[in-house]
Design an enzyme around this catalytic site. Sequence first.
Site, PDB file in Angstrom:
ATOM      1  N   ARG A  38      -3.609  -6.590  25.459  1.00 47.48           N
ATOM      2  CA  ARG A  38      -3.112  -7.911  25.795  1.00 47.48           C
ATOM      3  C   ARG A  38      -2.683  -7.505  27.225  1.00 47.48           C
ATOM      4  O   ARG A  38      -1.410  -7.114  27.478  1.00 47.48           O
ATOM      5  CB  ARG A  38      -1.721  -8.054  24.919  1.00 47.48           C
ATOM      6  CG  ARG A  38      -1.178  -9.517  25.241  1.00 47.48           C
ATOM      7  CD  ARG A  38      -0.284  -9.699  24.252  1.00 47.48           C
ATOM      8  NE  ARG A  38       0.608 -10.999  24.545  1.00 47.48           N
ATOM      9  CZ  ARG A  38       1.476 -11.303  25.374  1.00 47.48           C
ATOM     10  NH1 ARG A  38       2.198 -10.210  25.850  1.00 47.48           N
ATOM     11  NH2 ARG A  38       2.093 -12.522  25.665  1.00 47.48           N
ATOM     12  N   SER A 110      -2.764 -17.358  17.069  1.00 47.69           N
ATOM     13  CA  SER A 110      -1.416 -17.461  16.917  1.00 47.69           C
ATOM     14  C   SER A 110      -1.118 -19.140  16.339  1.00 47.69           C
ATOM     15  O   SER A 110      -1.789 -19.821  17.247  1.00 47.69           O
ATOM     16  CB  SER A 110      -0.542 -17.245  18.259  1.00 47.69           C
ATOM     17  OG  SER A 110      -0.939 -15.899  18.764  1.00 47.69           O
ATOM     18  N   LYS A 139       7.885 -11.115  25.461  1.00 49.18           N
ATOM     19  CA  LYS A 139       7.193 -12.551  25.767  1.00 49.18           C
ATOM     20  C   LYS A 139       8.191 -13.370  26.314  1.00 49.18           C
ATOM     21  O   LYS A 139       8.968 -14.225  25.539  1.00 49.18           O
ATOM     22  CB  LYS A 139       6.511 -13.035  24.610  1.00 49.18           C
ATOM     23  CG  LYS A 139       5.493 -14.085  24.892  1.00 49.18           C
ATOM     24  CD  LYS A 139       4.741 -14.488  23.402  1.00 49.18           C
ATOM     25  CE  LYS A 139       3.838 -15.458  23.462  1.00 49.18           C
ATOM     26  NZ  LYS A 139       3.314 -16.405  24.500  1.00 49.18           N
TER      27      LYS A 139
HETATM   28  N1  TZP Z   1       3.899 -13.298  20.565  1.00 48.76           N
HETATM   29  C1  TZP Z   1       5.003 -13.875  19.806  1.00 48.76           C
HETATM   30  S1  TZP Z   1       6.370 -12.677  20.201  1.00 48.76           S
HETATM   31  C2  TZP Z   1       5.439 -11.724  21.114  1.00 48.76           C
HETATM   32  C3  TZP Z   1       4.095 -12.213  21.125  1.00 48.76           C
HETATM   33  C4  TZP Z   1       3.002 -11.554  21.933  1.00 48.76           C
HETATM   34  C5  TZP Z   1       5.970 -10.481  21.479  1.00 48.76           C
HETATM   35  C6  TZP Z   1       6.170  -9.373  20.472  1.00 48.76           C
HETATM   36  O1  TZP Z   1       6.784  -8.177  20.947  1.00 48.76           O
HETATM   37  P1  TZP Z   1       7.619  -7.361  20.325  1.00 48.76           P
HETATM   38  O2  TZP Z   1       8.025  -6.529  21.566  1.00 48.76           O
HETATM   39  O3  TZP Z   1       7.374  -6.755  19.365  1.00 48.76           O
HETATM   40  O4  TZP Z   1       8.711  -8.173  20.044  1.00 48.76           O
END
Ligand code: TZP
Length: 215
Positions: A38, A110, A139
Amino acid sequence: MKNVDYKLYFIMGSINATDPLSVLEDALKGGITCFQFREKGPNALARTEKKAFAQSCQRLCKQYGVPFIVNDDVDLSIEIGADGVHVGQDDTDAAFVREKIGADKIVGVSVHSVDEAKAAIAAGANYVGIGPVYETVSKDDAKPVAGTVLIEKVSTLFPELPIVGIGGITATNAEPVFKAGAHGISIISSIASAENPEIAAKQLKHTANQWAVKR
Ligand code: TZP
């Protein structure tokens, strides 16, 4: 690529760690079962640098027999022969992704509602990501914290559809995600920012093995 194990699904880009390749190798040693490349955000790599970094990650994943999925970039995934593509609701249309990458590749989407889950299935998705389950630092434009309610609804309606929970998941808060019906947990920071990513992955794997429903 039909029987993918989504139990411990690690997601990472170059901005998520100072030495991302060594973090990925540690995560693989620790037992991650799936990986998503990503490369997003203001300081993300582009063009040749992005491709080279993706290929280094892909090589490592191959070495450990772990599927390598590219976030959003369909052309890159085709160019390097990735195992699949993951898209969000604001990214490339999932049906278009399926058409472009073919039936034997993985498509992940998603989703934030039952309707989006239905649409993802209709578009040919192999799995859906649902979150943020908990507060996330990874995010910037994350939707409000959603808990596990939608995971429960979607898993009840579509028991065959693999679901991965995402957002703020750690070894200590993963249990409710599995109990709601998720097949797996998607993780960025609790592996990428861990002092020892291999141990962190092992702990997460232990928790996942404990709570994941045998299917
Ligand atoms: N989509 C929703 S939350 C997220 C993404 C890409 C980030 C998740 O990262 P983390 O650090 O595991 O909370």
